[in-house]
Design a protein around this motif. Structure first.
Motif, mmCIF file in Angstrom:
data_model
loop_
_atom_site.group_PDB
_atom_site.id
_atom_site.type_symbol
_atom_site.label_atom_id
_atom_site.label_comp_id
_atom_site.label_asym_id
_atom_site.label_seq_id
_atom_site.Cartn_x
_atom_site.Cartn_y
_atom_site.Cartn_z
ATOM 1 N N ASN A 110 -11.724 -87.512 10.351
ATOM 2 C CA ASN A 110 -12.841 -88.453 10.234
ATOM 3 C C ASN A 110 -12.840 -89.127 8.871
ATOM 4 O O ASN A 110 -13.049 -90.339 8.754
ATOM 5 N N ALA A 111 -12.569 -88.358 7.817
ATOM 6 C CA ALA A 111 -12.474 -88.939 6.469
ATOM 7 C C ALA A 111 -11.288 -89.892 6.384
ATOM 8 O O ALA A 111 -11.380 -90.967 5.776
ATOM 9 N N GLU A 112 -10.170 -89.506 6.988
ATOM 10 C CA GLU A 112 -8.996 -90.384 6.971
ATOM 11 C C GLU A 112 -9.258 -91.683 7.731
ATOM 12 O O GLU A 112 -8.830 -92.758 7.286
ATOM 13 N N ASN A 129 -27.539 -87.864 -8.439
ATOM 14 C CA ASN A 129 -26.655 -88.936 -8.904
ATOM 15 C C ASN A 129 -25.665 -89.372 -7.833
ATOM 16 O O ASN A 129 -24.526 -89.720 -8.121
ATOM 17 N N VAL A 130 -26.089 -89.349 -6.568
ATOM 18 C CA VAL A 130 -25.219 -89.773 -5.475
ATOM 19 C C VAL A 130 -25.994 -90.638 -4.493
ATOM 20 O O VAL A 130 -27.220 -90.586 -4.399
ATOM 21 N N VAL A 131 -25.228 -91.430 -3.754
ATOM 22 C CA VAL A 131 -25.717 -92.180 -2.598
ATOM 23 C C VAL A 131 -25.054 -91.561 -1.376
ATOM 24 O O VAL A 131 -23.867 -91.210 -1.416
ATOM 25 N N GLY A 132 -25.786 -91.417 -0.285
ATOM 26 C CA GLY A 132 -25.199 -90.815 0.908
ATOM 27 C C GLY A 132 -25.570 -91.562 2.171
ATOM 28 O O GLY A 132 -26.644 -92.166 2.255
ATOM 29 N N PHE A 133 -24.670 -91.524 3.156
ATOM 30 C CA PHE A 133 -24.958 -92.120 4.461
ATOM 31 C C PHE A 133 -24.169 -91.372 5.532
ATOM 32 O O PHE A 133 -23.116 -90.786 5.246
ATOM 33 N N PRO A 134 -24.686 -91.346 6.776
ATOM 34 C CA PRO A 134 -24.018 -90.604 7.855
ATOM 35 C C PRO A 134 -22.579 -91.060 8.052
ATOM 36 O O PRO A 134 -22.280 -92.250 8.035
ATOM 37 N N CYS A 135 -21.689 -90.070 8.248
ATOM 38 C CA CYS A 135 -20.273 -90.378 8.428
ATOM 39 C C CYS A 135 -19.615 -89.222 9.180
ATOM 40 O O CYS A 135 -18.829 -88.464 8.613
ATOM 41 N N GLY A 136 -19.960 -89.091 10.456
ATOM 42 C CA GLY A 136 -19.369 -88.026 11.262
ATOM 43 C C GLY A 136 -20.425 -87.275 12.036
ATOM 44 O O GLY A 136 -21.529 -87.047 11.529
ATOM 45 N N GLN A 137 -20.083 -86.905 13.264
ATOM 46 C CA GLN A 137 -21.027 -86.205 14.139
ATOM 47 C C GLN A 137 -20.225 -85.352 15.117
ATOM 48 O O GLN A 137 -19.303 -85.847 15.770
ATOM 49 N N LEU A 166 -11.303 -89.193 -2.597
ATOM 50 C CA LEU A 166 -12.307 -88.555 -1.731
ATOM 51 C C LEU A 166 -11.918 -87.095 -1.541
ATOM 52 O O LEU A 166 -10.751 -86.795 -1.270
ATOM 53 N N THR A 167 -12.871 -86.191 -1.690
ATOM 54 C CA THR A 167 -12.627 -84.792 -1.354
ATOM 55 C C THR A 167 -13.423 -84.429 -0.109
ATOM 56 O O THR A 167 -14.582 -84.830 0.045
ATOM 57 N N SER A 168 -12.782 -83.703 0.784
ATOM 58 C CA SER A 168 -13.397 -83.291 2.047
ATOM 59 C C SER A 168 -13.707 -81.797 2.010
ATOM 60 O O SER A 168 -13.015 -81.018 1.341
ATOM 61 N N SER A 169 -14.718 -81.395 2.755
ATOM 62 C CA SER A 169 -15.042 -79.974 2.905
ATOM 63 C C SER A 169 -14.259 -79.317 4.031
ATOM 64 O O SER A 169 -14.473 -78.130 4.297
ATOM 65 N N PHE A 170 -13.339 -80.062 4.678
ATOM 66 C CA PHE A 170 -12.695 -79.549 5.882
ATOM 67 C C PHE A 170 -11.181 -79.513 5.744
ATOM 68 O O PHE A 170 -10.575 -80.407 5.149
ATOM 69 N N PRO A 171 -10.552 -78.482 6.329
ATOM 70 C CA PRO A 171 -9.095 -78.352 6.236
ATOM 71 C C PRO A 171 -8.370 -79.545 6.842
ATOM 72 O O PRO A 171 -8.819 -80.136 7.826
ATOM 73 N N GLN A 202 -19.644 -102.343 -0.433
ATOM 74 C CA GLN A 202 -20.640 -101.363 0.007
ATOM 75 C C GLN A 202 -20.901 -101.495 1.503
ATOM 76 O O GLN A 202 -20.983 -100.487 2.230
ATOM 77 N N ALA A 203 -21.014 -102.727 1.979
ATOM 78 C CA ALA A 203 -21.249 -102.956 3.408
ATOM 79 C C ALA A 203 -20.062 -102.471 4.230
ATOM 80 O O ALA A 203 -20.239 -101.881 5.311
ATOM 81 N N VAL A 204 -18.853 -102.712 3.726
ATOM 82 C CA VAL A 204 -17.658 -102.233 4.426
ATOM 83 C C VAL A 204 -17.687 -100.709 4.545
ATOM 84 O O VAL A 204 -17.385 -100.144 5.604
ATOM 85 N N MET A 205 -18.072 -100.014 3.489
ATOM 86 C CA MET A 205 -18.120 -98.558 3.530
ATOM 87 C C MET A 205 -19.122 -98.061 4.566
ATOM 88 O O MET A 205 -18.847 -97.126 5.321
ATOM 89 N N ARG A 206 -20.279 -98.680 4.609
ATOM 90 C CA ARG A 206 -21.289 -98.249 5.591
ATOM 91 C C ARG A 206 -20.821 -98.497 7.021
ATOM 92 O O ARG A 206 -21.020 -97.659 7.909
ATOM 93 N N GLN A 207 -20.189 -99.640 7.248
ATOM 94 C CA GLN A 207 -19.702 -99.935 8.595
ATOM 95 C C GLN A 207 -18.523 -99.033 8.964
ATOM 96 O O GLN A 207 -18.397 -98.592 10.111
ATOM 97 N N ALA A 208 -17.666 -98.735 8.004
ATOM 98 C CA ALA A 208 -16.555 -97.826 8.258
ATOM 99 C C ALA A 208 -17.059 -96.429 8.584
ATOM 100 O O ALA A 208 -16.497 -95.730 9.436
ATOM 101 N N ALA A 209 -18.123 -96.006 7.917
ATOM 102 C CA ALA A 209 -18.709 -94.687 8.195
ATOM 103 C C ALA A 209 -19.239 -94.625 9.618
ATOM 104 O O ALA A 209 -19.041 -93.627 10.333
ATOM 105 N N GLU A 210 -19.911 -95.688 10.052
ATOM 106 C CA GLU A 210 -20.456 -95.693 11.416
ATOM 107 C C GLU A 210 -19.337 -95.724 12.448
ATOM 108 O O GLU A 210 -19.389 -95.013 13.463
ATOM 109 N N ALA A 211 -18.303 -96.512 12.198
ATOM 110 C CA ALA A 211 -17.186 -96.591 13.145
ATOM 111 C C ALA A 211 -16.460 -95.258 13.249
ATOM 112 O O ALA A 211 -16.115 -94.801 14.352
ATOM 113 N N SER A 212 -16.209 -94.615 12.129
ATOM 114 C CA SER A 212 -15.493 -93.339 12.169
ATOM 115 C C SER A 212 -16.349 -92.249 12.787
ATOM 116 O O SER A 212 -15.837 -91.333 13.447
#
Length: 364
Positions: free
Chosen positions: A51-53, A145-153, A37-42, A263-273
């Motif tokens: 949040n990515a971690e 060529n990507v799938v995206g979902f909310p992961c951070g606010q 995973l690459t992040s846009s943030f330091p 896939q479901a785990v990723m979506r739930q992890a995104a919402e939790a984080s």
């Protein structure tokens, strides 16, 4: 209950023979997966990069460490503003980034993160989940060529750091201002020279005078980045990001190859984080702001005449962009309808309660 404990309990309940049969099936349904995973943030920003971690940690925990995602900061694989491109072309498996960084490719992506004068954090998420926003963003992202979902606010962001006060719309003239998304295009109509710069590069640009002012996120992050050392005035609110949403962007082929439960785990992890990130900002922005003020920072609120000029510039820009891009128009119409409908409720209840509590916060 952890997955391993659950499996042990199942073996006790059903007998050793059943567990011997179940183990190979479970191994087959839980393949070993290793992603980057690459992040846009330091990495220094524990709310944003953290949040990515947290997302990666939740994915690992939910899969008994069989699905592991290694997180990289800007510059380790690609620069901050190329994160989605790296996911799209398969350089990495996924990217953690605000998708408004890529409005040069598709202007409708601005709505996924937030546009000037759109929503606060809760309404931004409500629109994405229940107002058709996610479907519109899916449509916009498909061509990349990507799938995206909310992961951070982040919540409502601050208006930025300035060396001079902003008292009139004319004070924006010729100001070299670090600002991303459509906010830069809006302020350009008021004379700003917008600069899109990754988070880790803002301080040196401000210190050297390459830019005159900069916005990033909030007191909690801005204090860490040291902006108070090179600019005196700290403005609010960041009307261009009333509730800035981040996304997890995943290479489509890698996504399609995952088991459905991964896939479901990723979506739930995104919402939790995402919830954990917003809770961190809500808890730590106030103390950080107090420290900044104690150190000499002067907080200012954008005057109404400045906000009104920006409001007009924003909606003039939206009309022009909607005429050029049907998907942008559909997203704009959806956003405005949702904003109009739901701020009525906010005014009646949430705003009324918050206003009363703010007026009385020092009485006890």
């Amino acid at each position: 209950m952890r997955r391993r404990d659950f499996l042990k309990a199942g073996a006790v309940a059903t007998g050793a023979g059943a567990s011997a049969i179940a183990a190979p099936a479970i191994a087959q349904s839980m393949p070993e997966v290793r992603w980057r995973l690459t992040s846009s943030f330091p990495k220094s920003l524990d709310a944003l990069f953290g949040n990515a971690e947290a997302f990666a940690r939740y994915v690992a925990e939910a899969t008994d460490n069989r699905f592991q995602i290694q997180c990289f900061g800007p510059g380790e694989i690609v620069p901050a503003l190329q994160a989605m491109d790296a996911a799209a072309n398969g350089t990495v498996d996924c990217a953690h980034t605000p998708i408004y960084f890529y409005i040069g490719k598709e202007s409708a992506l601005a709505f996924g993160t937030g546009v000037p004068f759109s929503f606060n954090s809760r309404l931004q998420y409500a629109w994405l989940v229940n107002g058709g926003g996610n479907a519109l963003m899916d449509e916009a992202l498909t061509r990349f060529n990507v799938v995206g979902f909310p992961c951070g606010q982040s919540g409502t962001q601050m208006g930025g750091w300035f060396r001079k006060e902003i008292k009139e719309p004319s004070d924006w003239q010729c100001l070299k201002f670090r600002i991303g998304g459509l906010g830069g295009q809006v302020l350009a109509r008021l004379g700003v020279v917008p600069q899109q710069i990754g988070g880790g590069d803002i301080y040196p640009a401000l210190e050297r005078g390459t830019i005159d002012a900069a916005e990033f996120v909030s007191p909690y992050d801005d204090e860490k980045l040291g902006f108070a050392r090179v600019a005196k005035y700290y403005y609010a609110p960041g009307f261009w990001e009333g509730g800035a949403m981040l996304h997890m962007v995943v290479n489509r082929e890698r996504w399609d190859a995952l088991p459905k439960h991964y896939q479901a785990v990723m979506r739930q992890a995104a919402e939790a984080s995402m919830n954990a990130m917003l809770a961190k900002y809500d808890a730590f922005n106030g103390p950080a702001l107090k420290r900044l003020i104690a150190g000499g920072t002067e907080v200012r609120i954008f005057p109404n005449n400045v906000l009104d000029a920006a409001w007009k510039a924003a909606h003039d820009l939206y009309s022009e962009m909607a005429a050029q891009n049907p998907l942008f128009k559909r997203a704009l119409d959806s956003m405005i309808a949702f904003r109009t409908e739901n701020y009525l409720w906010w005014q009646v209840n949430e705003y009324a309660f918050d206003s009363y509590m703010i007026r009385n916060r020092t009485k006890v």
